[in-house]
Design a protein around this motif. Structure first.
Motif, PDB file in Angstrom:
ATOM      1  N   ILE A 198       0.864  -1.196   0.000  1.00  0.00           N
ATOM      2  CA  ILE A 198       0.000   0.000   0.000  1.00  0.00           C
ATOM      3  C   ILE A 198       0.894   1.237   0.000  1.00  0.00           C
TER       4      ILE A 198
ATOM      5  N   ASP B 268      -4.491  -7.369   8.927  1.00  0.00           N
ATOM      6  CA  ASP B 268      -5.089  -6.054   9.174  1.00  0.00           C
ATOM      7  C   ASP B 268      -6.543  -6.213   9.611  1.00  0.00           C
TER       8      ASP B 268
ATOM      9  N   GLU C 124      -8.931  -3.874   7.667  1.00  0.00           N
ATOM     10  CA  GLU C 124      -9.262  -4.341   6.313  1.00  0.00           C
ATOM     11  C   GLU C 124     -10.297  -5.472   6.412  1.00  0.00           C
TER      12      GLU C 124
ATOM     13  N   THR D 225     -13.617  -4.134   7.169  1.00  0.00           N
ATOM     14  CA  THR D 225     -14.153  -3.446   5.992  1.00  0.00           C
ATOM     15  C   THR D 225     -14.854  -4.443   5.056  1.00  0.00           C
ATOM     16  N   TYR D 226     -14.230  -5.615   4.846  1.00  0.00           N
ATOM     17  CA  TYR D 226     -14.883  -6.623   3.990  1.00  0.00           C
ATOM     18  C   TYR D 226     -16.131  -7.196   4.677  1.00  0.00           C
TER      19      TYR D 226
ATOM     20  N   ARG E 205     -10.488   6.093   5.573  1.00  0.00           N
ATOM     21  CA  ARG E 205     -11.658   5.280   5.944  1.00  0.00           C
ATOM     22  C   ARG E 205     -12.961   5.902   5.430  1.00  0.00           C
TER      23      ARG E 205
ATOM     24  N   ILE F 192     -13.181   4.547   1.949  1.00  0.00           N
ATOM     25  CA  ILE F 192     -13.618   3.156   1.774  1.00  0.00           C
ATOM     26  C   ILE F 192     -15.110   3.037   2.094  1.00  0.00           C
TER      27      ILE F 192
ATOM     28  N   GLU G   4      -5.987   4.208  -1.355  1.00  0.00           N
ATOM     29  CA  GLU G   4      -4.854   3.344  -1.667  1.00  0.00           C
ATOM     30  C   GLU G   4      -3.731   3.475  -0.638  1.00  0.00           C
TER      31      GLU G   4
ATOM     32  N   TYR H 201      -5.404   0.151   1.522  1.00  0.00           N
ATOM     33  CA  TYR H 201      -6.080  -1.070   1.047  1.00  0.00           C
ATOM     34  C   TYR H 201      -5.326  -1.652  -0.142  1.00  0.00           C
ATOM     35  N   GLU H 202      -4.752  -2.844   0.064  1.00  0.00           N
ATOM     36  CA  GLU H 202      -3.999  -3.497  -1.003  1.00  0.00           C
ATOM     37  C   GLU H 202      -4.963  -4.111  -2.018  1.00  0.00           C
TER      38      GLU H 202
ATOM     39  N   ILE I  68      -7.458  -3.294  -3.802  1.00  0.00           N
ATOM     40  CA  ILE I  68      -8.883  -3.209  -3.442  1.00  0.00           C
ATOM     41  C   ILE I  68      -9.789  -3.556  -4.630  1.00  0.00           C
TER      42      ILE I  68
END
Ligand code: EPZ
Length: 428
Positions: A47, A233, A236, A239-240, A372, A375, A397, A400-401, A403
Protein backbone atom coordinates in the motif's frame (compact mmCIF):
# COMPACT_ATOMS: atom_id res chain seq x y z
CA UNK A 1 -6.41 11.54 -12.18
CA UNK A 2 -7.95 8.17 -11.45
CA UNK A 3 -11.28 7.27 -9.94
CA UNK A 4 -13.23 4.15 -9.03
CA UNK A 5 -16.45 3.44 -10.82
CA UNK A 6 -18.85 1.04 -9.16
CA UNK A 7 -22.05 -0.31 -10.59
CA UNK A 8 -23.84 -1.20 -7.36
CA UNK A 9 -26.36 -3.78 -6.29
CA UNK A 10 -24.28 -6.96 -6.68
CA UNK A 11 -24.24 -9.26 -3.66
CA UNK A 12 -20.66 -10.11 -2.73
CA UNK A 13 -19.81 -13.81 -2.61
CA UNK A 14 -16.64 -15.88 -2.56
CA UNK A 15 -13.39 -15.65 -0.62
CA UNK A 16 -10.93 -12.87 0.13
CA UNK A 17 -7.45 -12.86 1.71
CA UNK A 18 -6.59 -10.12 4.18
CA UNK A 19 -3.21 -8.36 3.88
CA UNK A 20 -0.78 -7.41 6.62
CA UNK A 21 -1.81 -4.65 9.03
CA UNK A 22 -1.04 -1.12 7.84
CA UNK A 23 -0.79 0.34 11.32
CA UNK A 24 1.56 -2.43 12.46
CA UNK A 25 3.73 -2.12 9.34
CA UNK A 26 4.15 1.66 9.62
CA UNK A 27 5.40 1.20 13.22
CA UNK A 28 7.60 -1.86 12.64
CA UNK A 29 9.39 -0.45 9.56
CA UNK A 30 10.72 2.59 11.50
CA UNK A 31 11.57 0.24 14.41
CA UNK A 32 14.09 -1.55 12.16
CA UNK A 33 16.26 1.59 12.55
CA UNK A 34 17.07 0.31 16.06
CA UNK A 35 18.27 -3.11 14.86
CA UNK A 36 21.91 -4.02 14.18
CA UNK A 37 21.42 -6.66 11.52
CA UNK A 38 19.10 -7.52 8.66
CA UNK A 39 15.35 -7.54 9.37
CA UNK A 40 13.29 -9.73 7.10
CA UNK A 41 9.66 -8.62 7.26
CA UNK A 42 6.90 -10.79 5.82
CA UNK A 43 3.22 -10.06 5.23
CA UNK A 44 3.97 -6.38 4.59
CA UNK A 45 0.93 -4.82 2.86
CA UNK A 46 1.57 -3.43 -0.61
CA UNK A 47 0.00 0.00 0.00
CA UNK A 48 1.17 3.56 -0.45
CA UNK A 49 1.74 4.28 3.28
CA UNK A 50 4.23 1.40 3.29
CA UNK A 51 5.99 2.68 0.15
CA UNK A 52 6.24 6.14 1.74
CA UNK A 53 7.75 4.59 4.89
CA UNK A 54 10.24 2.62 2.80
CA UNK A 55 11.15 5.82 0.92
CA UNK A 56 11.87 7.53 4.24
CA UNK A 57 14.08 4.60 5.26
CA UNK A 58 15.96 4.80 1.94
CA UNK A 59 16.45 8.56 2.39
CA UNK A 60 18.11 7.78 5.75
CA UNK A 61 20.49 5.27 4.13
CA UNK A 62 18.69 1.91 4.54
CA UNK A 63 19.53 -0.93 2.18
CA UNK A 64 16.19 -2.41 1.12
CA UNK A 65 15.76 -5.62 -0.82
CA UNK A 66 12.33 -6.73 -2.03
CA UNK A 67 12.02 -10.53 -1.89
CA UNK A 68 8.47 -10.34 -3.27
CA UNK A 69 5.67 -7.77 -3.09
CA UNK A 70 4.92 -8.61 0.56
CA UNK A 71 8.40 -9.44 1.88
CA UNK A 72 11.33 -7.05 2.35
CA UNK A 73 14.78 -7.30 3.86
CA UNK A 74 16.05 -4.14 5.52
CA UNK A 75 19.65 -3.55 6.49
CA UNK A 76 20.19 -0.38 8.51
CA UNK A 77 23.84 -0.97 9.39
CA UNK A 78 25.03 1.95 7.26
CA UNK A 79 22.40 4.45 8.43
CA UNK A 80 24.00 7.85 9.04
CA UNK A 81 21.21 10.41 8.57
CA UNK A 82 18.88 11.48 11.38
CA UNK A 83 16.61 13.90 9.47
CA UNK A 84 13.32 12.90 7.80
CA UNK A 85 12.63 15.20 4.85
CA UNK A 86 9.45 17.26 4.88
CA UNK A 87 8.29 16.19 1.40
CA UNK A 88 8.02 12.56 2.63
CA UNK A 89 6.83 13.21 6.21
CA UNK A 90 3.93 15.38 5.05
CA UNK A 91 2.23 12.43 3.33
CA UNK A 92 1.84 10.30 6.37
CA UNK A 93 1.01 10.67 10.04
CA UNK A 94 3.14 7.71 11.07
CA UNK A 95 6.32 9.47 9.90
CA UNK A 96 6.55 10.64 13.53
CA UNK A 97 7.62 7.11 14.50
CA UNK A 98 11.00 8.02 13.07
CA UNK A 99 11.43 10.45 15.99
CA UNK A 100 11.41 7.64 18.56
CA UNK A 101 13.41 5.30 16.35
CA UNK A 102 16.14 7.80 15.35
CA UNK A 103 16.34 9.14 18.90
CA UNK A 104 16.86 5.58 20.17
CA UNK A 105 19.54 4.93 17.58
CA UNK A 106 21.48 8.21 17.34
CA UNK A 107 20.34 10.28 20.33
CA UNK A 108 19.05 12.86 17.86
CA UNK A 109 16.11 13.09 15.44
CA UNK A 110 14.90 15.86 13.18
CA UNK A 111 11.47 15.23 11.72
CA UNK A 112 8.93 17.46 10.03
CA UNK A 113 5.53 17.69 11.69
CA UNK A 114 3.53 14.85 10.11
CA UNK A 115 0.65 14.83 7.61
CA UNK A 116 -2.07 12.16 7.31
CA UNK A 117 -5.88 12.13 7.49
CA UNK A 118 -7.51 15.42 8.51
CA UNK A 119 -9.60 14.77 11.65
CA UNK A 120 -9.15 18.22 13.18
CA UNK A 121 -6.30 19.04 15.55
CA UNK A 122 -3.87 16.12 15.95
CA UNK A 123 -1.40 17.09 18.70
CA UNK A 124 1.73 15.10 19.59
CA UNK A 125 2.18 16.44 23.12
CA UNK A 126 2.06 12.93 24.62
CA UNK A 127 4.84 11.74 22.30
CA UNK A 128 6.98 14.68 23.40
CA UNK A 129 6.12 14.00 27.04
CA UNK A 130 7.43 10.45 26.61
CA UNK A 131 10.71 11.65 25.05
CA UNK A 132 11.34 14.28 27.72
CA UNK A 133 10.54 11.76 30.49
CA UNK A 134 13.41 9.67 29.15
CA UNK A 135 15.79 12.65 29.28
CA UNK A 136 15.47 14.13 25.77
CA UNK A 137 14.99 17.82 25.00
CA UNK A 138 12.63 18.99 22.27
CA UNK A 139 13.13 22.15 20.18
CA UNK A 140 11.04 23.50 17.33
CA UNK A 141 13.10 24.34 14.23
CA UNK A 142 12.41 26.29 11.07
CA UNK A 143 9.86 25.09 8.47
CA UNK A 144 7.79 23.00 10.87
CA UNK A 145 10.63 20.63 11.85
CA UNK A 146 11.27 19.55 15.41
CA UNK A 147 14.55 18.38 16.87
CA UNK A 148 14.67 15.89 19.73
CA UNK A 149 18.06 15.30 21.38
CA UNK A 150 19.39 13.24 24.29
CA UNK A 151 22.95 12.55 25.47
CA UNK A 152 21.76 9.31 27.05
CA UNK A 153 18.18 8.09 27.27
CA UNK A 154 17.38 6.82 30.76
CA UNK A 155 14.36 4.67 31.62
CA UNK A 156 11.59 6.34 33.59
CA UNK A 157 7.91 6.20 34.39
CA UNK A 158 5.72 7.66 31.64
CA UNK A 159 2.05 8.30 32.37
CA UNK A 160 0.13 9.08 29.18
CA UNK A 161 -2.66 11.60 29.89
CA UNK A 162 -4.76 10.12 27.11
CA UNK A 163 -4.69 6.69 25.49
CA UNK A 164 -2.65 7.28 22.35
CA UNK A 165 -1.50 4.63 19.87
CA UNK A 166 1.21 6.88 18.43
CA UNK A 167 2.58 8.03 21.79
CA UNK A 168 2.67 4.44 23.06
CA UNK A 169 4.61 3.34 19.96
CA UNK A 170 7.04 6.26 20.22
CA UNK A 171 7.57 5.68 23.95
CA UNK A 172 8.43 2.02 23.25
CA UNK A 173 10.79 2.96 20.39
CA UNK A 174 12.66 5.52 22.48
CA UNK A 175 12.82 3.25 25.56
CA UNK A 176 13.91 0.00 23.98
CA UNK A 177 17.65 0.83 24.04
CA UNK A 178 17.62 3.33 26.90
CA UNK A 179 19.35 2.58 30.21
CA UNK A 180 17.19 0.79 32.79
CA UNK A 181 13.46 0.28 33.12
CA UNK A 182 10.70 2.34 31.48
CA UNK A 183 7.11 1.89 32.62
CA UNK A 184 4.45 3.23 30.24
CA UNK A 185 1.13 3.68 32.04
CA UNK A 186 -2.26 4.23 30.41
CA UNK A 187 -0.76 2.69 27.26
CA UNK A 188 -2.80 1.92 24.14
CA UNK A 189 -3.73 -1.78 23.77
CA UNK A 190 -4.29 -2.08 20.00
CA UNK A 191 -3.12 -5.27 18.26
CA UNK A 192 -0.47 -3.25 16.38
CA UNK A 193 1.13 -2.24 19.72
CA UNK A 194 1.44 -5.93 20.59
CA UNK A 195 2.83 -6.65 17.12
CA UNK A 196 5.49 -3.95 17.46
CA UNK A 197 6.53 -5.35 20.87
CA UNK A 198 6.64 -8.90 19.46
CA UNK A 199 8.81 -7.73 16.56
CA UNK A 200 11.25 -5.91 18.86
CA UNK A 201 11.33 -8.86 21.29
CA UNK A 202 12.15 -11.17 18.36
CA UNK A 203 15.21 -8.94 17.83
CA UNK A 204 16.27 -9.22 21.50
CA UNK A 205 14.28 -6.43 23.20
CA UNK A 206 12.77 -6.90 26.66
CA UNK A 207 9.20 -5.57 26.48
CA UNK A 208 6.42 -6.96 28.68
CA UNK A 209 2.76 -6.14 29.08
CA UNK A 210 1.99 -5.00 25.52
CA UNK A 211 -1.77 -5.42 25.04
CA UNK A 212 -2.43 -4.22 28.62
CA UNK A 213 -2.38 -0.63 29.83
CA UNK A 214 0.98 -0.97 31.61
CA UNK A 215 3.97 -1.75 29.39
CA UNK A 216 7.42 -2.38 30.89
CA UNK A 217 10.47 -1.89 28.72
CA UNK A 218 13.82 -2.95 30.11
CA UNK A 219 16.50 -1.29 27.97
CA UNK A 220 18.97 -3.50 26.07
CA UNK A 221 22.27 -2.52 24.38
CA UNK A 222 21.79 -4.31 21.11
CA UNK A 223 19.02 -5.60 18.85
CA UNK A 224 19.95 -8.38 16.45
CA UNK A 225 18.82 -9.59 13.02
CA UNK A 226 15.34 -11.12 12.89
CA UNK A 227 12.63 -12.51 10.64
CA UNK A 228 9.10 -11.42 11.48
CA UNK A 229 5.64 -11.75 9.94
CA UNK A 230 3.20 -8.87 10.41
CA UNK A 231 -0.30 -9.56 11.78
CA UNK A 232 -3.35 -9.40 9.47
CA UNK A 233 -5.09 -6.05 9.17
CA UNK A 234 -8.17 -6.15 11.39
CA UNK A 235 -9.57 -2.97 9.85
CA UNK A 236 -9.26 -4.34 6.31
CA UNK A 237 -11.05 -7.49 7.54
CA UNK A 238 -13.76 -5.40 9.22
CA UNK A 239 -14.15 -3.45 5.99
CA UNK A 240 -14.88 -6.62 3.99
CA UNK A 241 -17.29 -7.73 6.73
CA UNK A 242 -19.14 -4.43 6.31
CA UNK A 243 -19.12 -4.76 2.51
CA UNK A 244 -20.62 -8.27 2.71
CA UNK A 245 -23.28 -7.06 5.15
CA UNK A 246 -24.12 -3.97 3.08
CA UNK A 247 -24.67 -5.96 -0.10
CA UNK A 248 -26.57 -8.83 1.53
CA UNK A 249 -23.66 -11.03 0.51
CA UNK A 250 -22.01 -14.21 1.79
CA UNK A 251 -18.20 -14.25 1.93
CA UNK A 252 -15.33 -16.04 3.62
CA UNK A 253 -12.50 -13.83 4.86
CA UNK A 254 -9.13 -15.56 5.27
CA UNK A 255 -6.02 -14.55 7.25
CA UNK A 256 -7.78 -12.90 10.17
CA UNK A 257 -7.38 -13.08 13.94
CA UNK A 258 -11.05 -13.23 15.06
CA UNK A 259 -10.14 -12.03 18.59
CA UNK A 260 -8.97 -8.68 17.10
CA UNK A 261 -12.43 -8.20 15.60
CA UNK A 262 -14.58 -8.97 18.65
CA UNK A 263 -16.15 -5.52 19.00
CA UNK A 264 -16.88 -5.29 15.26
CA UNK A 265 -18.32 -8.81 15.18
CA UNK A 266 -20.53 -8.09 18.21
CA UNK A 267 -21.96 -4.90 16.66
CA UNK A 268 -22.64 -6.48 13.29
CA UNK A 269 -24.34 -9.46 14.96
CA UNK A 270 -26.54 -6.99 16.85
CA UNK A 271 -27.47 -5.60 13.42
CA UNK A 272 -28.58 -9.01 12.16
CA UNK A 273 -25.42 -10.00 10.28
CA UNK A 274 -24.43 -13.67 10.66
CA UNK A 275 -20.75 -14.25 11.45
CA UNK A 276 -19.17 -17.68 11.80
CA UNK A 277 -15.70 -17.72 13.36
CA UNK A 278 -13.01 -20.25 12.49
CA UNK A 279 -9.33 -20.38 13.57
CA UNK A 280 -8.08 -17.80 11.09
CA UNK A 281 -11.10 -17.05 8.94
CA UNK A 282 -14.65 -15.73 9.15
CA UNK A 283 -17.80 -16.36 7.17
CA UNK A 284 -20.03 -13.28 7.00
CA UNK A 285 -23.51 -13.21 5.49
CA UNK A 286 -26.80 -11.43 5.72
CA UNK A 287 -30.23 -12.21 4.32
CA UNK A 288 -32.67 -10.22 6.53
CA UNK A 289 -33.10 -6.49 7.09
CA UNK A 290 -30.28 -4.67 8.93
CA UNK A 291 -31.38 -3.78 12.47
CA UNK A 292 -30.69 -0.29 13.80
CA UNK A 293 -28.31 0.09 16.76
CA UNK A 294 -26.08 2.57 18.54
CA UNK A 295 -22.30 2.55 18.17
CA UNK A 296 -19.63 4.44 20.10
CA UNK A 297 -15.98 4.32 19.10
CA UNK A 298 -13.42 3.66 21.83
CA UNK A 299 -9.74 2.72 22.09
CA UNK A 300 -9.12 -1.06 21.79
CA UNK A 301 -10.84 -3.33 22.79
CA UNK A 302 -13.76 -0.96 22.12
CA UNK A 303 -15.30 -0.41 18.70
CA UNK A 304 -12.46 0.98 16.52
CA UNK A 305 -12.68 4.54 15.22
CA UNK A 306 -11.10 3.23 12.01
CA UNK A 307 -14.32 1.23 11.39
CA UNK A 308 -16.63 4.17 12.13
CA UNK A 309 -17.23 5.30 8.51
CA UNK A 310 -17.74 1.72 7.32
CA UNK A 311 -20.38 0.90 9.97
CA UNK A 312 -22.12 4.19 9.16
CA UNK A 313 -23.06 2.78 5.76
CA UNK A 314 -24.80 -0.14 7.47
CA UNK A 315 -26.58 2.18 9.91
CA UNK A 316 -27.78 4.30 6.99
CA UNK A 317 -29.58 1.23 5.57
CA UNK A 318 -30.95 -0.16 8.87
CA UNK A 319 -34.62 -0.39 9.87
CA UNK A 320 -34.80 2.76 12.01
CA UNK A 321 -32.73 5.43 13.76
CA UNK A 322 -29.19 4.77 14.99
CA UNK A 323 -26.77 6.95 16.94
CA UNK A 324 -23.07 6.85 16.06
CA UNK A 325 -20.75 8.55 18.56
CA UNK A 326 -17.09 9.25 17.76
CA UNK A 327 -15.11 9.48 20.97
CA UNK A 328 -11.51 9.29 19.69
CA UNK A 329 -11.24 12.08 17.08
CA UNK A 330 -12.74 15.59 17.17
CA UNK A 331 -13.74 15.69 13.53
CA UNK A 332 -14.19 12.33 11.83
CA UNK A 333 -17.54 12.94 10.13
CA UNK A 334 -16.34 14.94 7.13
CA UNK A 335 -17.28 12.06 4.83
CA UNK A 336 -21.02 12.18 5.65
CA UNK A 337 -21.57 15.06 3.20
CA UNK A 338 -20.53 12.59 0.47
CA UNK A 339 -22.92 9.93 1.82
CA UNK A 340 -25.75 12.48 1.71
CA UNK A 341 -25.22 12.68 -2.05
CA UNK A 342 -26.27 9.03 -2.14
CA UNK A 343 -29.49 9.73 -0.26
CA UNK A 344 -28.28 8.95 3.25
CA UNK A 345 -30.34 10.66 5.98
CA UNK A 346 -27.96 11.81 8.68
CA UNK A 347 -27.68 14.68 11.15
CA UNK A 348 -24.31 15.46 12.69
CA UNK A 349 -23.81 17.47 15.86
CA UNK A 350 -20.15 17.59 16.88
CA UNK A 351 -19.06 14.05 17.65
CA UNK A 352 -22.53 12.48 17.30
CA UNK A 353 -24.26 11.43 14.08
CA UNK A 354 -27.88 10.25 13.97
CA UNK A 355 -28.82 8.07 10.99
CA UNK A 356 -32.38 7.49 9.88
CA UNK A 357 -32.26 4.29 7.85
CA UNK A 358 -33.51 4.37 4.25
CA UNK A 359 -34.60 1.52 1.95
CA UNK A 360 -31.79 1.91 -0.58
CA UNK A 361 -28.84 4.15 -1.44
CA UNK A 362 -28.55 5.76 -4.85
CA UNK A 363 -25.30 5.87 -6.84
CA UNK A 364 -23.75 9.34 -7.18
CA UNK A 365 -20.44 11.09 -7.93
CA UNK A 366 -18.57 11.38 -4.62
CA UNK A 367 -15.03 11.76 -3.35
CA UNK A 368 -12.85 10.13 -0.71
CA UNK A 369 -12.27 12.70 2.04
CA UNK A 370 -9.74 10.47 3.84
CA UNK A 371 -8.74 6.79 4.00
CA UNK A 372 -11.66 5.28 5.94
CA UNK A 373 -14.16 7.88 4.74
CA UNK A 374 -13.10 6.87 1.23
CA UNK A 375 -13.62 3.16 1.77
CA UNK A 376 -17.08 3.95 3.20
CA UNK A 377 -17.90 5.43 -0.24
CA UNK A 378 -16.80 2.16 -1.84
CA UNK A 379 -19.07 0.13 0.48
CA UNK A 380 -21.95 2.53 -0.13
CA UNK A 381 -21.34 2.32 -3.90
CA UNK A 382 -21.39 -1.50 -3.78
CA UNK A 383 -24.75 -1.46 -1.98
CA UNK A 384 -26.34 1.39 -3.96
CA UNK A 385 -28.64 1.26 -6.97
CA UNK A 386 -26.89 2.72 -10.00
CA UNK A 387 -23.39 4.01 -10.64
CA UNK A 388 -21.07 5.60 -8.08
CA UNK A 389 -17.91 7.41 -9.18
CA UNK A 390 -15.36 7.96 -6.41
CA UNK A 391 -12.62 10.57 -6.84
CA UNK A 392 -9.48 11.19 -4.77
CA UNK A 393 -8.85 7.47 -4.48
CA UNK A 394 -5.23 8.06 -3.44
CA UNK A 395 -6.61 8.28 0.12
CA UNK A 396 -8.05 4.76 -0.18
CA UNK A 397 -4.85 3.34 -1.67
CA UNK A 398 -2.89 4.48 1.39
CA UNK A 399 -4.40 1.55 3.28
CA UNK A 400 -6.08 -1.07 1.05
CA UNK A 401 -4.00 -3.50 -1.00
CA UNK A 402 -5.46 -4.54 -4.38
CA UNK A 403 -8.88 -3.21 -3.44
CA UNK A 404 -10.28 -3.35 -6.98
CA UNK A 405 -9.10 -6.92 -7.66
CA UNK A 406 -10.18 -8.22 -4.27
CA UNK A 407 -13.69 -6.78 -4.65
CA UNK A 408 -13.99 -7.82 -8.30
CA UNK A 409 -13.09 -11.40 -7.25
CA UNK A 410 -16.04 -11.24 -4.85
CA UNK A 411 -18.34 -10.36 -7.73
CA UNK A 412 -18.37 -6.56 -7.43
CA UNK A 413 -18.63 -4.47 -10.57
CA UNK A 414 -15.80 -2.04 -9.81
CA UNK A 415 -13.14 -0.60 -12.06
CA UNK A 416 -10.41 1.99 -11.96
CA UNK A 417 -10.84 4.69 -14.58
CA UNK A 418 -8.38 7.33 -15.72
CA UNK A 419 -10.06 10.74 -15.95
CA UNK A 420 -8.46 13.30 -18.25
CA UNK A 421 -7.48 16.36 -16.18
CA UNK A 422 -9.72 18.74 -18.13
CA UNK A 423 -12.78 16.67 -17.06
CA UNK A 424 -11.99 16.43 -13.36
CA UNK A 425 -13.95 19.49 -12.22
CA UNK A 426 -17.05 18.36 -14.18
CA UNK A 427 -17.08 14.94 -12.55
CA UNK A 428 -18.31 16.19 -9.17
C1 EPZ B 1 -3.52 5.79 15.22
O1 EPZ B 1 -3.37 7.19 15.03
C2 EPZ B 1 -3.89 5.22 13.87
N1 EPZ B 1 -2.81 5.49 12.95
C3 EPZ B 1 -5.21 5.81 13.38
O2 EPZ B 1 -5.58 5.11 12.20
C4 EPZ B 1 -6.30 5.57 14.43
O3 EPZ B 1 -7.47 6.26 14.06
C5 EPZ B 1 -5.85 6.05 15.80
O4 EPZ B 1 -4.55 5.49 16.14
C6 EPZ B 1 -6.80 5.68 16.91
O5 EPZ B 1 -6.97 4.29 16.95
C7 EPZ B 1 -1.74 4.72 12.96
O6 EPZ B 1 -1.61 3.77 13.71
C8 EPZ B 1 -0.68 5.05 11.96
P1 EPZ B 1 -3.82 8.41 18.73
P2 EPZ B 1 -2.67 8.08 16.14
O7 EPZ B 1 -2.53 9.02 19.11
O8 EPZ B 1 -1.62 7.27 16.80
C9 EPZ B 1 -5.21 12.53 20.77
C10 EPZ B 1 -6.32 4.83 10.01
O9 EPZ B 1 -7.42 5.12 9.47
N2 EPZ B 1 -3.76 12.78 21.00
O10 EPZ B 1 -4.22 7.13 19.36
O11 EPZ B 1 -2.29 9.37 15.54
C11 EPZ B 1 -5.58 12.58 19.31
O12 EPZ B 1 -5.78 13.91 18.89
C12 EPZ B 1 -5.67 5.81 10.96
O13 EPZ B 1 -5.69 3.79 9.77
C13 EPZ B 1 -3.37 13.86 21.77
O14 EPZ B 1 -4.18 14.65 22.26
O15 EPZ B 1 -3.89 8.28 17.14
C14 EPZ B 1 -6.82 11.71 19.30
O16 EPZ B 1 -7.92 12.47 19.69
C15 EPZ B 1 -6.33 7.13 10.99
N3 EPZ B 1 -2.02 14.05 22.00
C16 EPZ B 1 -6.54 10.66 20.37
O17 EPZ B 1 -5.50 11.21 21.18
C17 EPZ B 1 -1.08 13.20 21.50
O18 EPZ B 1 0.11 13.42 21.75
C18 EPZ B 1 -6.05 9.29 19.85
O19 EPZ B 1 -4.96 9.50 18.96
C19 EPZ B 1 -1.50 12.11 20.72
C20 EPZ B 1 -2.84 11.91 20.49
Amino acid sequence: MEKFQICGGKRLSGEVEISGAKNAAVAILPATVLVDGVCRLENIPNISDVSTTLKILKSLGSQIRYINKNTVEIDNSSLRIHTVPHDLARHMRASYYFIGALLGRFGIARVSMPGGCNFGVRPIDQHLKAFTSLGASVSPMESGMIEVVANRLVGNSIYLDIVSVGATVNAILAAVKSRGLTIIENAAKEPHIVDLANFLNSAGADIRGAGTDVIKVCGVDLLHATTYSIIPDQIEAGTYMAAAAATGGDIIIHNVIPKHLESVTAKMQEMGVVIEEYDDSLRVYRSGQLIHCNVKTMPHPGFPTDMQPQISVLLSMADGASILTESVWDNRFRYVDELRRMGVQVQVDGKVAVFQGIDFLTGAPVKATDLRGGIAMVIAGLAARGVTDIEEIHHIERGYEDIVDKLANLGADIRRIVVPNNLVSHAL
